[in-house]
Design a protein around this motif. Structure first.
Motif: not given
Length: 285
Positions: A37-40, A51-56, A60-64, A79-85
């Protein structure tokens, strides 16, 4: 009649049969590494790790609002998917909203009055202020306090007043000022004097053995001729007046700030603020 018997296929060679073998090739995509997890974390660092782990990676802006996240924004949602985050981030120093897309909020300046300087700095650091962002001043006009003084004895100085006040937003680049005393108790307000005698408006009390006779004798003395000369040029205004707005009179006590000065009394005579045996008084000469 004997008929001839012929077998047209007797001497023919058998036909060859072709055998075709089909080979199927399957393309297997390597599964990306698991990512923590990269939260924080700062968005820039989170993006690099993913990206180093192979993810695309997307963000986005988490505020209004439609502001585009920058590298220093803080990751609040992922939000982590198969090969995407996809990362939801907020501005540097801002608080994470309870839900993705919530309002932008900032930490609040804590109340540090009454605390020693060392504890006050720690409390302010928790909402994003560095010690370099904190200035100091003395609660008294006649006592100096420098940053070097405070840094050398951070537990020996107490916070009496603060700016910004408690409850204000602690946005990036916020600067604070702490008004301090060295030990002891705080004054009722800023800008007072620890020693009242250092106040230019302070009027010393008369000596305990002073009498009215000495004062009146000095007042009515030889300065009358000089006074009358001043009256001839008087424009009707008293240059110096009491806090109540009245003209000073000969024989009255005068403040520290008026020592060596002169003004007209209500009769138009010049009077001088001088140090005498019975205290600082207004005199005709």
């Amino acid at each position: 009649m004997l008929g001839a018997c012929s077998d047209g296929g007797a001497g023919a060679e058998p036909k060859e049969t072709a055998t075709v073998t089909a080979t199927a090739t399957a393309t297997v995509t390597a599964e990306p590494e698991r990512i923590s997890s990269q939260k924080g974390e700062a968005l820039e660092a989170a993006r690099e790790a993913a990206e180093d782990a192979g993810y695309e990676v997307s963000a986005h802006n988490a505020n209004k609002g439609d502001a585009e996240p920058s590298g220093k924004w803080k990751v609040c949602f992922e939000e982590i998917g198969y090969g995407t985050v996809d990362y939801g981030a907020v501005r540097e120093g801002a608080l994470c909203p309870k839900k993705d897309g919530g309002s932008l909020t900032w930490p609040r300046i804590p109340d540090v009055t009454g605390e020693v300087y060392a504890k006050a700095v720690k409390a302010l650091a928790k909402v994003g202020l560095d010690e370099d962002d904190i200035d100091v001043e003395s609660a008294y006009k006649d006592v100096s306090v420098s940053s070097a003084d405070v840094e050398g004895d951070a537990d020996g100085y107490k916070v009496c007043f603060q700016s910004p006040s408690a409850g204000k937003d602690a946005k990036p680049d916020t600067e604070a000022k702490l008004t301090l005393v060295e030990g002891g108790s705080c004054p009722s307000g800023k800008g007072t004097y620890k020693d009242r005698k250092n106040d230019p408006d302070y009027t010393p009390a008369p000596p305990a053995n002073s009498g009215s006779g000495g004062g009146s004798g000095s007042i009515g003395g030889s300065g009358s001729s000089g006074g009358s000369g001043g009256a001839a040029q008087w424009n009707g205004q008293c240059e110096l007046t009491s806090p109540a707005g009245n003209c000073y009179q000969a024989g009255q006590f005068c403040a520290n700030k008026h020592l060596g000065m002169q003004t007209h009394n209500s009769a138009g005579r010049i009077i001088y603020c001088k140090q005498r045996a019975d205290g600082q008084r207004w005199n005709y000469s």
